[in-house]
Design a protein around this motif. Structure first.
Motif, PDB file in Angstrom:
ATOM      1  N   ILE A 525      48.439  38.671  49.195  1.00 26.92           N
ATOM      2  CA  ILE A 525      49.725  38.971  48.556  1.00 26.92           C
ATOM      3  C   ILE A 525      49.606  39.014  47.035  1.00 26.92           C
ATOM      4  O   ILE A 525      50.464  39.580  46.362  1.00 26.92           O
ATOM      5  N   LYS A 526      48.555  38.409  46.471  1.00 24.76           N
ATOM      6  CA  LYS A 526      48.291  38.565  45.044  1.00 24.76           C
ATOM      7  C   LYS A 526      46.807  38.798  44.870  1.00 24.76           C
ATOM      8  O   LYS A 526      45.983  37.907  45.095  1.00 24.76           O
ATOM      9  N   GLN A 527      46.471  40.035  44.482  1.00 24.93           N
ATOM     10  CA  GLN A 527      45.081  40.441  44.410  1.00 24.93           C
ATOM     11  C   GLN A 527      44.505  40.160  43.028  1.00 24.93           C
ATOM     12  O   GLN A 527      45.235  40.066  42.040  1.00 24.93           O
ATOM     13  N   PRO A 528      43.180  40.009  42.939  1.00 22.70           N
ATOM     14  CA  PRO A 528      42.545  39.858  41.619  1.00 22.70           C
ATOM     15  C   PRO A 528      42.781  41.105  40.767  1.00 22.70           C
ATOM     16  O   PRO A 528      42.838  42.216  41.278  1.00 22.70           O
ATOM     17  N   GLU A 529      42.936  40.908  39.458  1.00 32.04           N
ATOM     18  CA  GLU A 529      43.269  41.988  38.538  1.00 32.04           C
ATOM     19  C   GLU A 529      42.140  42.219  37.534  1.00 32.04           C
ATOM     20  O   GLU A 529      41.332  41.330  37.258  1.00 32.04           O
ATOM     21  N   TYR A 530      42.110  43.451  37.023  1.00 32.55           N
ATOM     22  CA  TYR A 530      41.099  43.828  36.030  1.00 32.55           C
ATOM     23  C   TYR A 530      41.219  42.939  34.790  1.00 32.55           C
ATOM     24  O   TYR A 530      42.304  42.702  34.275  1.00 32.55           O
ATOM     25  N   LYS A 531      40.073  42.413  34.293  1.00 34.09           N
ATOM     26  CA  LYS A 531      40.080  41.506  33.157  1.00 34.09           C
ATOM     27  C   LYS A 531      39.065  41.979  32.108  1.00 34.09           C
ATOM     28  O   LYS A 531      37.973  42.464  32.456  1.00 34.09           O
ATOM     29  N   PHE A 541      40.102  34.769  38.319  1.00 37.15           N
ATOM     30  CA  PHE A 541      40.637  35.766  39.241  1.00 37.15           C
ATOM     31  C   PHE A 541      41.405  35.048  40.353  1.00 37.15           C
ATOM     32  O   PHE A 541      40.908  34.064  40.913  1.00 37.15           O
ATOM     33  N   GLU A 542      42.587  35.552  40.688  1.00 43.60           N
ATOM     34  CA  GLU A 542      43.390  34.964  41.760  1.00 43.60           C
ATOM     35  C   GLU A 542      43.238  35.769  43.047  1.00 43.60           C
ATOM     36  O   GLU A 542      43.065  36.989  43.017  1.00 43.60           O
ATOM     37  N   CYS A 543      43.353  35.094  44.178  1.00 41.15           N
ATOM     38  CA  CYS A 543      43.329  35.728  45.500  1.00 41.15           C
ATOM     39  C   CYS A 543      44.214  34.874  46.411  1.00 41.15           C
ATOM     40  O   CYS A 543      43.738  34.009  47.147  1.00 41.15           O
ATOM     41  N   ILE A 544      45.532  35.135  46.338  1.00 39.78           N
ATOM     42  CA  ILE A 544      46.503  34.356  47.117  1.00 39.78           C
ATOM     43  C   ILE A 544      46.791  35.113  48.404  1.00 39.78           C
ATOM     44  O   ILE A 544      47.091  36.312  48.385  1.00 39.78           O
ATOM     45  N   ILE A 545      46.713  34.379  49.524  1.00 42.27           N
ATOM     46  CA  ILE A 545      46.788  35.048  50.829  1.00 42.27           C
ATOM     47  C   ILE A 545      47.971  34.520  51.636  1.00 42.27           C
ATOM     48  O   ILE A 545      48.524  33.450  51.371  1.00 42.27           O
ATOM     49  N   TYR A 590      34.120  41.926  41.079  1.00 41.77           N
ATOM     50  CA  TYR A 590      34.250  40.699  41.867  1.00 41.77           C
ATOM     51  C   TYR A 590      35.197  40.987  43.038  1.00 41.77           C
ATOM     52  O   TYR A 590      36.275  41.565  42.859  1.00 41.77           O
ATOM     53  N   THR A 591      34.759  40.599  44.224  1.00 45.75           N
ATOM     54  CA  THR A 591      35.495  40.906  45.456  1.00 45.75           C
ATOM     55  C   THR A 591      35.856  39.614  46.166  1.00 45.75           C
ATOM     56  O   THR A 591      35.004  38.730  46.359  1.00 45.75           O
ATOM     57  N   CYS A 592      37.129  39.532  46.583  1.00 45.83           N
ATOM     58  CA  CYS A 592      37.618  38.416  47.390  1.00 45.83           C
ATOM     59  C   CYS A 592      37.713  38.898  48.835  1.00 45.83           C
ATOM     60  O   CYS A 592      38.415  39.876  49.119  1.00 45.83           O
ATOM     61  N   ILE A 593      36.998  38.252  49.759  1.00 51.85           N
ATOM     62  CA  ILE A 593      37.012  38.602  51.184  1.00 51.85           C
ATOM     63  C   ILE A 593      37.619  37.438  51.954  1.00 51.85           C
ATOM     64  O   ILE A 593      37.160  36.293  51.833  1.00 51.85           O
ATOM     65  N   VAL A 594      38.658  37.742  52.754  1.00 51.43           N
ATOM     66  CA  VAL A 594      39.321  36.721  53.572  1.00 51.43           C
ATOM     67  C   VAL A 594      39.011  37.025  55.032  1.00 51.43           C
ATOM     68  O   VAL A 594      39.331  38.123  55.520  1.00 51.43           O
ATOM     69  N   ASN A 595      38.397  36.081  55.727  1.00 55.83           N
ATOM     70  CA  ASN A 595      38.022  36.247  57.121  1.00 55.83           C
ATOM     71  C   ASN A 595      38.744  35.225  57.992  1.00 55.83           C
ATOM     72  O   ASN A 595      38.881  34.064  57.611  1.00 55.83           O
ATOM     73  N   THR A 596      39.216  35.691  59.150  1.00 56.62           N
ATOM     74  CA  THR A 596      39.630  34.784  60.220  1.00 56.62           C
ATOM     75  C   THR A 596      38.837  35.176  61.460  1.00 56.62           C
ATOM     76  O   THR A 596      38.043  36.111  61.428  1.00 56.62           O
ATOM     77  N   VAL A 606      37.507  44.348  38.407  1.00 54.74           N
ATOM     78  CA  VAL A 606      36.367  44.530  37.513  1.00 54.74           C
ATOM     79  C   VAL A 606      36.521  43.590  36.316  1.00 54.74           C
ATOM     80  O   VAL A 606      37.618  43.431  35.772  1.00 54.74           O
ATOM     81  N   LEU A 607      35.413  42.956  35.921  1.00 57.34           N
ATOM     82  CA  LEU A 607      35.362  42.118  34.727  1.00 57.34           C
ATOM     83  C   LEU A 607      34.504  42.829  33.681  1.00 57.34           C
ATOM     84  O   LEU A 607      33.354  43.200  33.963  1.00 57.34           O
ATOM     85  N   THR A 608      35.094  43.030  32.482  1.00 57.92           N
ATOM     86  CA  THR A 608      34.366  43.634  31.369  1.00 57.92           C
ATOM     87  C   THR A 608      34.197  42.575  30.274  1.00 57.92           C
ATOM     88  O   THR A 608      35.177  41.980  29.832  1.00 57.92           O
ATOM     89  N   VAL A 609      32.955  42.344  29.865  1.00 51.31           N
ATOM     90  CA  VAL A 609      32.639  41.347  28.844  1.00 51.31           C
ATOM     91  C   VAL A 609      32.384  42.069  27.521  1.00 51.31           C
ATOM     92  O   VAL A 609      31.584  43.018  27.458  1.00 51.31           O
ATOM     93  N   VAL A 610      33.092  41.646  26.463  1.00 52.49           N
ATOM     94  CA  VAL A 610      32.912  42.242  25.134  1.00 52.49           C
ATOM     95  C   VAL A 610      32.408  41.176  24.184  1.00 52.49           C
ATOM     96  O   VAL A 610      32.512  39.968  24.441  1.00 52.49           O
ATOM     97  N   ALA A 611      31.865  41.637  23.055  1.00 56.83           N
ATOM     98  CA  ALA A 611      31.271  40.698  22.086  1.00 56.83           C
ATOM     99  C   ALA A 611      32.359  39.920  21.356  1.00 56.83           C
ATOM    100  O   ALA A 611      33.456  40.426  21.080  1.00 56.83           O
TER     101      ALA A 611
END
Length: 1268
Positions: A525-531, A541-545, A590-596, A606-611
């Motif tokens: 219900i809340k997916q990880p977002e681009y940072k 990163f959040e991954c609320i299920i 970065y991927t969040c996988i939820v298994n039952t 996607v995570l982008t690192v800058v100087a």
């Protein structure tokens, strides 16, 4: 069973055969059940009919059988009982019928020659084996003979006779010299099928003393040698040229008989100078394609798998420049018996009927005879339930004493077939094999399969109930499989509960309960977002299920589809991932996988690192380049390099990178050599031969890399043999008769010396051939021509240079080129599951006919006509592809009550094979769509007139219309509901005796024999007096939906200046309606921000009209990706429509141009000037919104929308059908559960106009032809 005594015997057999198909029982492969049921004996393993044994080893004659109770075994030898207890050399294995004759302890194999037969017997019957002919192999010595030298004149022909001793089996012949080297053969010199060595013409180089014929006896692993033959060739000048004459066969004609299924070998060897060339033709026909091969330099014609159609006259023609000679071989193909229908085991209940059918063919026609328990049926004990009718035994009203094993013997002069088939009469009450209270768990909206495996005799009837004492389950929402399984195609939450399976026959009844739990699907219900994060910062990163409370979810985080780094900076929480002290290496997805245990979902960001901003106090920079490079300790394969580091510029040097240049092969190109820690300034480098090395060093710190150092001095290493061979060696044919061998060439420095070449070698796998080799240079491909179609080859490629070869390379397996498959799949069957889904089955084609890598099967199917309208339309063929050796598939998206055709084709890497004959099937009726329209006209004080149109899709034969209506008061409360049934041939109705000045709501739908279709609703008001007043009404609400938005339009009747609003929500949801205010008095509105592939409900209301609203409408947004593709651009109707649209646009442009020149305003321009509302704009291509001037009747979906009427149903256009869950097309995968992906083809095609598997007996000896 049969009441008409006068029907013919053939019809009686057919009727009884059908009865057998219906009533014969299938016994489940349940180990516990099989242990309890009685069963007659069945032979499971036996020795071959013609059994040649090694006289030096023990003789093992196999006979294995199964049955309940376990059978006992006995043997006959040469037709009489064989008492093994009286022969000390013969033993029988425990719990088996296999005989072991002890030859190694004094026995003689010749003493046990003969014909053996095994009998396995228990209380329910006796099964017998084939006649097994035991013969010891023989490898006799060559008879002594005095061989005179052969003096031959140059240019004459010569035949060196081998005449090997007669062995069992016949020996393999080959010619060699005294050094055990095979004698070379060519078009001029070759070995015949009889082993003789033929010279078409002799040459001086043929003179030698050691022509030796060898005979190899494989069974005894011995080789016999003939005395050497001497040939002396004397020359005469000039050598006389001669026209061809045939050395073998002699004369102008000959005959040959071959058996069906064998390999036909025809030979012609000719003499002549120059050497004749042989050509083969078939008189009055063509040589069979794909089965014809030429061997021995075209002197031997080989036809595989011969049949009666290969009979005829075959002519060989020998030709040189002086003339020709020919010979005609008349070939007759006979056939040992082969099965058309072999008898099959029959399991019956007492009182049932059945048949055993034994049909075989051959040339000449085989004789069919029956035995019962190993005894000719004519002298077997009488059975009143049994009647023999030629190749059929008919059983009527069998009893338990009727159990027996029957043998069918089909024989002719070329061999025989023997088949055992038992009749097992069982009386068993029902048994349910599925465990009691078995729990099934599924996710909502997915299929649920509840098992009820059963057995009984007679075959039980299966019924399913909801709960323990609920009503029996029926209806289209369930599918009942023949094996007892109950399928709920779309399980809902309210499907949870207990289901009871009941099996009953005349001997009893049993029931079993299973439990079904339907779980809520897992959602993020809340997916990880681009940072975007600065270096050394912190990110989360959040991954609320949301998940079913009874399922235990597990959350796994991945980085770039791999595991997270083993680093304490990565902190995994309950519903988040935190990365501390971020570095550049953390950049990625970065991927969040939820298994039952039942489902799985995932989301990525996607995570982008800058100087980070630089600190002004300290200046960090890349290091200065190293200097003063020095080479010491030069050896053939190594050297030591040292250097002095440059300034590190406030950032410590972490490592040094060493690069090299090959001035001999790639001057100016620098390659990576190695990397050493920043504290090291000396390194020992490994070198390759034949390379002119220069080295340079680059320093690395956290800021970056320095400039390269100045190059070191050059060092040239000595040449040597190659150390390695080419990589990635492959063999793939590009044509049916070639093999393309490719490899990756060695780099320049890998050559280790000058003159780099490649030795390419190949030979056919599993064939006793020598390697064929060629040496090539400056290429990475070699083509071998003249290969058989799709056969495996062993391939190797070896590098060499002027100093020698590389090590022996490893072998790889390749294949010569593929050709199109030869045959079509057979036994195509279609099982119609419901009105829109069918299942197709077919028999797989023999792998040898695929002639390539089997990729799968394609099913072509198309609608021929609708059974209700009887109108044909253009043929829109659809294609489903099933990967691998699948033999079934599902056909989705069928139209109810229609006639379809299909065919099946096998596919390999070359393409498709021939199509199977077209199979016709029909879909049953379904429920109709809603009537196309409902109009209410002519309101009076007490009556209304209703008019309607036929359903767009009748989906069957209409039986009637159902009209329901009820009054509505001022508070929108509904009155009593009245229902009227109207004949299907009516299109209007006058309702009388209504209340005056009353609003009524009407519900209208059509019916077929299957049930009621979707309903359409409408409202109308009777008038107060004869003058009809204006009353507010919103009707004809229509939608045009795309993926994330929908255009809503309506018609309004009532006072001017009404303020409208649109309410919408997810269909079937109990959430509150969402409300959008319409700007102005427009009659359309665009809903944005919708979820793709979701059904929505919508209604339109007007402010200030006592809460007046329209009836609800339902629509569905399109899926995010279309999976079904129809090439409409090639359809004639589409081309015509586009031409008409282009012509209409041209006319409109001309009219507008004329009016503009006259200075006038056209109506659309006036309307634009009159409305300044910024929302009232034409449709924009970027956001998909609609403008004011799009008519509600002309809305088209931008991608995958659907046009929905106001009948609360969703009409999906043909292009909405998704085959991702069924077939194997562009976007899908093939699953093990039988689901597949489909691909459609919209091209019109002419369909092509429209065997029995058989096993043939090997060529037997006379003793094996039939039973005595």
């Amino acid at each position: 069973m049969m009441k008409k005594r006068s029907i013919s015997a053939s019809k009686a057999s057919l009727v009884l055969f059908l009865c057998q198909m219906i009533s014969a029982l299938d016994v489940p492969l349940d180990s516990k059940l099989l242990e309890e049921l009685s069963q007659p004996p069945t032979i499971t393993q036996q020795s071959p009919k013609d059994y040649i044994v090694d006289p030096r080893e023990n003789i093992v004659i196999q006979c294995e059988a199964k049955g309940k109770p376990p059978p006992s075994f006995s043997w006959t030898r040469n037709g009489t009982h064989f008492d093994i207890d009286k022969d000390a050399q013969v033993t029988m294995k425990p719990n088996s019928g296999t005989l072991v004759v002890n030859i190694m302890n004094g026995g003689k194999a010749e003493a046990y020659e003969g014909v053996y037969q095994c009998t396995a017997r228990n209380e329910r019957g006796a099964a017998i084996s084939n006649n097994i002919v035991i013969r010891p192999s023989r490898s006799p010595l060559w008879t002594k003979e005095k061989l005179e030298p052969n003096h031959v004149r140059e240019g004459d022909s010569l035949v060196l006779h081998c005449r090997p001793p007669v062995g069992l089996p016949p020996p393999i012949i080959f010619w060699m010299d005294n050094a055990f080297q095979r004698l070379p053969q060519s078009e001029r010199v070759s070995q015949g099928l009889n082993g003789d060595l033929y010279f078409s013409n002799v040459q001086p180089e043929d003179t030698r003393e050691d022509y030796i014929c060898y005979a190899r006896f494989n069974h005894t692993q011995t080789i016999q040698q003939k005395q050497p033959i001497s040939v002396k060739v004397f020359s005469t000048k000039p050598v006389t040229e001669r026209q061809p004459i045939l050395l073998t066969p002699t004369g102008s004609t000959s005959t040959k008989v071959e058996l069906r299924g064998n390999v036909l070998l025809l030979e012609c060897i000719a003499a002549g100078l120059p050497t004749p060339v042989i050509r083969w033709i078939k008189e009055g026909g063509e040589l069979p394609a794909n089965r014809t091969f030429f061997e021995n330099f075209k002197k031997t014609l080989k036809i595989t798998d011969v049949s009666e159609a290969d009979s005829g006259n075959y002519k060989c023609i020998a030709r040189n420049i002086l003339g020709s000679a020919h010979h005609v071989i008349s070939v007759t193909v006979k056939a040992a018996p082969y099965w058309i229908t072999a008898p099959r085991n029959l399991v019956l209940s007492p009182g049932e009927d059945g048949t055993l059918i034994c049909r075989a063919n051959g040339n000449p026609k085989p004789n069919i005879s029956w035995l019962a328990n190993g005894v000719p049926i004519s002298i077997a004990p009488e059975d009143p339930s049994r009647k023999v009718d030629g190749d059929t035994i008919i059983f009527s009203h069998v009893q338990e004493r009727s159990s027996a094993v029957y043998q069918c013997n089909a024989s002719n002069e070329y061999g025989y077939l023997l088949a055992n088939a038992f009749v097992n009469v069982l009386a068993e009450p029902p048994r349910i094999l599925t465990p009691a209270n078995k729990l099934y768990q599924v996710i909502a909206d997915s299929p649920a399969l509840l098992d009820c495996a059963y057995f009984g005799s007679p075959k039980p009837e299966i019924e399913w109930f909801r709960g323990v004492k609920g009503s029996i389950l029926r209806g289209s929402e369930y599918i009942f499989h023949d094996n007892g399984t109950l399928e709920i195609p779309v399980a809902q939450k309210d499907s949870t509960g207990t289901y009871t399976c009941v099996a009953r026959n005349e001997l009893g009844k049993i029931q079993n309960e299973v439990q079904l739990e339907v779980k809520d699907p897992t959602m993020i219900i809340k997916q990880p977002e681009y940072k975007v994060i600065q270096r050394y910062g912190q990110v989360s990163f959040e991954c609320i299920i949301k998940h079913d409370t009874t399922l235990l979810p597990t959350i796994i985080w991945l980085k770039d589809n791999g595991e997270l780094p083993d680093d304490e900076r990565f902190l995994v929480g309950k519903d988040n991932l935190t990365i501390m002290n971020v570095t550049d290496k953390d950049d990625g997805t970065y991927t969040c996988i939820v298994n039952t245990t039942l489902d799985s979902v995932s989301a990525s960001a996607v995570l982008t690192v800058v100087a980070a901003p630089p600190t002004p106090a300290i200046i960090y920079a890349r290091p200065n380049p190293p200097f003063d490079l020095e080479l010491t300790g030069q050896l053939e394969r190594s050297v030591e390099l040292s250097w002095i580091p440059g300034d590190e510029n406030n950032s410590p040097i972490t490592s040094f990178v060493i690069e090299y240049e090959d001035g001999l092969h790639e001057p100016g190109v620098w390659h990576y050599q190695t990397e050493v820690p920043g504290t090291q300034t000396t390194v020992q480098l490994k070198l390759s031969p034949y390379v002119n090395y220069s080295f340079r060093v680059i320093a690395v710190n956290e800021i970056g890399r320095s400039q390269p150092s100045e190059p070191s001095e050059q060092y040239l290493t000595k040449s040597a043999n190659p150390d390695e061979n080419p990589s990635n060696v492959q063999g793939i044919g590009s044509e049916p008769d070639n093999l393309v061998i490719t490899w990756e060439s060695l780099k320049g420095f890998q050559s280790n010396g000058p003159g780099l070449q490649y030795k390419v070698s190949w030979r056919q796998k599993d064939v006793d051939d020598e390697w064929t080799s060629v040496i090539v240079a400056n290429v990475s491909k070699y083509i071998v021509s003249g290969t058989p179609t799709f056969v495996p080859y062993e391939i190797k490629v070896q590098a060499l240079n002027d100093l020698g070869y590389a090590p022996e390379p490893s072998e790889v397996i390749g294949h010569s080129g593929e050709d199109l498959p030869m045959v079509a799949p057979g036994n195509v069957q279609v099982h119609v599951i419901n009105s829109t889904l069918a299942k197709v089955h077919w028999d797989p084609v023999p792998l040898k006919t695929v002639r390539g890598h089997l990729q799968g099967y394609k099913v072509y199917y198309w609608k021929v006509q609708s059974l209700s309208r009887r109108s044909r339309r253009h043929v829109e063929k659809k294609i489903l592809t099933f990967r691998g050796n699948k033999t079934f598939g599902m056909l989705p998206g069928l139209e109810p009550y229609s006639s379809y055709k299909l065919n099946v084709r096998v596919v390999n890497g070359k393409g498709e094979g021939p199509a199977s004959p077209d199979k016709v099937f029909k879909t049953p009726e379904g429920v109709p769509s809603s009537p196309s329209f409902l109009k209410i006209t002519n309101p009076t004080l007490d009556s209304l007139t209703l008019e309607w149109g036929l359903p767009t899709h009748p989906n069957g034969i209409l039986t009637s219309y159902i009209l329901k209506f009820q009054p509505i008061n001022n508070t929108h409360e509904l009155g009593p509901l009245v229902e009227i049934r109207i004949p299907a041939n009516e299109s209007s109705l006058i309702l009388k005796n209504l209340n005056y000045s009353t609003r009524y709501k009407f519900y209208f739908n059509a019916q077929t024999s299957v049930g009621s279709g979707s309903q359409i609703t409408e409202e109308a008001v009777t008038i107060m007096d004869e003058v009809q007043p204006l009353y507010p009404r919103i009707r004809n609400v229509t939608t045009a939906a795309a993926e994330t938005y929908a255009n809503i339009s309506w018609e309004y009747e009532g006072p001017d200046h009404a303020n409208f609003y649109v309410e919408y929500g997810v269909a079937g949801s109990k959430e509150d309606w969402k409300k959008e205010i319409v700007n102005g008095s427009r009659s359309f509105f665009v809903l944005k921000g919708l979820t793709p592939g979701t059904a929505y409900k919508v209604r339109v209301g007007a402010e200030g009209l006592s809460g007046f609203r329209s009836s609800e409408d339902v629509f569905e947004t399109g899926p995010a990706m279309a999976s079904r593709q129809v090439d409409i651009a090639t359809q004639g109707w589409f081309i015509g429509l586009m031409c008409a649209v282009a012509l209409l646009i041209l006319i409109l442009l001309i009219v507008c141009f004329i009016r503009r020149n006259k200075g006038g305003k056209y109506p659309v321009k006036e309307k634009e000037d009159a409305h300044a509302d910024p929302e009232i704009q034409p449709m924009k291509e970027d956001d998909g919104t609609f403008g004011e001037y799009s008519d509600a009747e002309d809305h088209k979906p931008l991608k995958k929308g659907s046009r929905t009427p106001s009948d609360r149903t969703v009409k999906k256009e043909d292009s909405d059908d998704s085959l991702v869950d069924y077939g194997e097309g562009v976007n899908g995968q093939f699953n093990e559960d039988g689901s597949f992906i489909g691909q459609y083809s919209g091209k019109k095609e002419k369909e092509p106009a429209e065997g029995n598997e058989s096993s043939e007996a090997p060529s037997p000896v006379n003793a094996m032809n039939s039973f005595v």
